[in-house]
Structures are given as C-alpha cells and as structure tokens.
Write a protein that holds these residues in place. Structure first.
Motif, PDB file in Angstrom:
ATOM      1  N   GLY A  76      -6.432   2.531  42.230  1.00  0.00           N
ATOM      2  CA  GLY A  76      -6.316   2.226  40.818  1.00  0.00           C
ATOM      3  C   GLY A  76      -5.081   2.882  40.236  1.00  0.00           C
ATOM      4  N   VAL A  77      -4.333   2.134  39.442  1.00  0.00           N
ATOM      5  CA  VAL A  77      -3.107   2.634  38.822  1.00  0.00           C
ATOM      6  C   VAL A  77      -3.226   2.484  37.314  1.00  0.00           C
ATOM      7  N   ASP A  78      -2.827   3.526  36.590  1.00  0.00           N
ATOM      8  CA  ASP A  78      -2.823   3.440  35.137  1.00  0.00           C
ATOM      9  C   ASP A  78      -1.644   4.237  34.592  1.00  0.00           C
ATOM     10  N   VAL A  91     -15.348   7.550  40.372  1.00  0.00           N
ATOM     11  CA  VAL A  91     -15.233   6.882  41.685  1.00  0.00           C
ATOM     12  C   VAL A  91     -14.509   7.802  42.662  1.00  0.00           C
ATOM     13  N   PRO A  92     -15.172   8.839  43.147  1.00  0.00           N
ATOM     14  CA  PRO A  92     -14.496   9.787  44.040  1.00  0.00           C
ATOM     15  C   PRO A  92     -14.025   9.152  45.345  1.00  0.00           C
ATOM     16  N   ALA A  93     -14.598   8.027  45.715  1.00  0.00           N
ATOM     17  CA  ALA A  93     -14.196   7.374  46.971  1.00  0.00           C
ATOM     18  C   ALA A  93     -12.887   6.607  46.822  1.00  0.00           C
ATOM     19  N   ALA A  94     -12.465   6.329  45.588  1.00  0.00           N
ATOM     20  CA  ALA A  94     -11.244   5.564  45.355  1.00  0.00           C
ATOM     21  C   ALA A  94     -10.044   6.493  45.228  1.00  0.00           C
ATOM     22  N   ARG A  95      -8.861   5.894  45.323  1.00  0.00           N
ATOM     23  CA  ARG A  95      -7.616   6.618  45.098  1.00  0.00           C
ATOM     24  C   ARG A  95      -7.039   6.184  43.748  1.00  0.00           C
ATOM     25  N   PHE A  96      -6.390   7.118  43.064  1.00  0.00           N
ATOM     26  CA  PHE A  96      -5.815   6.808  41.763  1.00  0.00           C
ATOM     27  C   PHE A  96      -4.425   7.409  41.649  1.00  0.00           C
ATOM     28  N   GLU A  97      -3.537   6.654  40.983  1.00  0.00           N
ATOM     29  CA  GLU A  97      -2.179   7.116  40.750  1.00  0.00           C
ATOM     30  C   GLU A  97      -1.780   6.813  39.316  1.00  0.00           C
ATOM     31  N   ARG A  98      -1.031   7.742  38.700  1.00  0.00           N
ATOM     32  CA  ARG A  98      -0.464   7.460  37.393  1.00  0.00           C
ATOM     33  C   ARG A  98       0.916   6.864  37.596  1.00  0.00           C
TER      34      ARG A  98
END
Length: 205
Positions: A76-78, A91-98
């Motif tokens: 997920g990107v925001d 969602v600890p199983a997902a990856r996230f980037e700013r």
C-alpha cells in the motif's frame, strides 16, 4: 470537476496531511457506502487470488486488509504518513510505503494494481506519468482496477470520468467490467486475451 485545465496541479502532500489532522480516520471508511463499494470492488476482481498487489492511495488500510486476504503480497502506498501508521497496525502482514505520485513510484512487479479514489487528485500530466509507471510495473497478464467517486470534490483536479477515460485510452488490453453508479465508477482492465471467469472455471463450451 469534469475536465483537466492546463494550469492545474496535483493535490499537495500538505493538503492531505491537513485532512488527516482534522479527520484521522480518513473519508468515512466505516459508512455503509464505503463498505458496499469495497465489496463491489472485491467482487469485480477477475481472479480469486493474486501473487502481488499494489494499492495506490491506501489511506488507513481498510481496503488493503481485504486485498491481503486474496494475495500473497500487498503493498500500500499513500502520500501522508499519518494514515500509514494506522494501516500498519491494521494490516501487519502488508507492506506500506509513503510516496508522492508519480515521482515516488515503488519498485517491483505486480499482478494487480488498484487505483481507488486517487486518480482525480492528480494533474493530467501527473496522471499520464502514473499510467506510464503502472503499465511498466504490471507482470505479464496483470490487471488494473480503478474506482472513483463521481460527485464534485473541491480538491479534485479532474474527475472519475476523465481518469477512467485516460486509462482506457492508454490500456493495450480490454475492459472486462464497467460498473457505473450514481456515486462511483469502477472499471476492470485485463489483457486482451484473458479468458472470462466462467471460461477459466470450465463452465463455457
């Protein structure tokens, strides 16, 4: 708004940060409208499961959580950090980037890219650059799902219709689903030779 203007610019990072400062939960994600829209989007996905998924404008991760149930890896990107802090807990199983699109495009290849409620905040030029990145990041056989609010938005640079029309103009494959409601527009774009869901399940002659 219904069309892009020559001098329009993408909505700023500061504007999104201000929004989350005043509305930490984002955009009424707990409403029946938002819940139903997520169900429609998820039901429209042509595959039961994906290897890798990219969600543009993931916000607090409400949709990301559902996408994670149907993928091996979801990113997920925001543009703002505040919603990402919530998303990481949700969602600890997902990856996230700013990242600020189109400049901070994530690395990797994806079987599915979800662009939900983000395209109309981009200028026409930035939208084209995002589509460039998107087309270059899909795996062979990859798909796009686009979903956008159809009502006026003071912060929008274009509109749902403009974004979806531009995607279709640039997409080398075909549209397998077009879903139009009073409130939102949803399109599913797949490769030209992708079989229908019934065909994949052996239900057609």
């Amino acid at each position: 708004m219904t069309a892009a203007t020559a001098d329009a610019i993408s909505r700023s990072k500061e504007s999104f940060e201000d929004h989350y400062r005043d509305h930490p939960d984002g955009w009424d994600f707990g409403s029946w409208y938002e819940e139903r829209k997520r169900r429609v989007l998820l039901a429209a996905l042509p595959r039961q499961r994906y290897g890798s998924v990219l969600e543009l404008g993931c916000a607090t991760g409400v949709l990301t959580e559902r996408l994670a149930d149907r993928s091996d890896d979801v990113l997920g990107v925001d543009i703002a950090e505040a919603p990402l802090e919530i998303a990481r807990r949700r969602v600890p199983a997902a990856r996230f980037e700013r990242g600020t699109l189109p400049d901070d495009w994530p690395s990797g290849a994806f079987d599915l890219v979800v662009m939900s409620e983000v395209g109309y905040y981009l200028s026409a030029t930035d939208l084209d650059r995002v589509i460039d990145h998107l087309l270059g990041s899909l795996t062979p056989g990859g798909s796009i799902v686009a979903c956008h609010w159809r009502h006026p938005d003071d912060h929008a640079t274009t509109s749902a219709e403009f974004v979806h029309r531009r995607l279709l103009e640039r997409w080398p494959g075909r549209r397998s689903i077009q879903h139009v409601e009073d409130d939102f527009l949803l399109d599913v774009l797949v490769p030209a030779d992708e079989a229908s869901i019934a065909a994949v399940d052996g239900l057609t002659g």
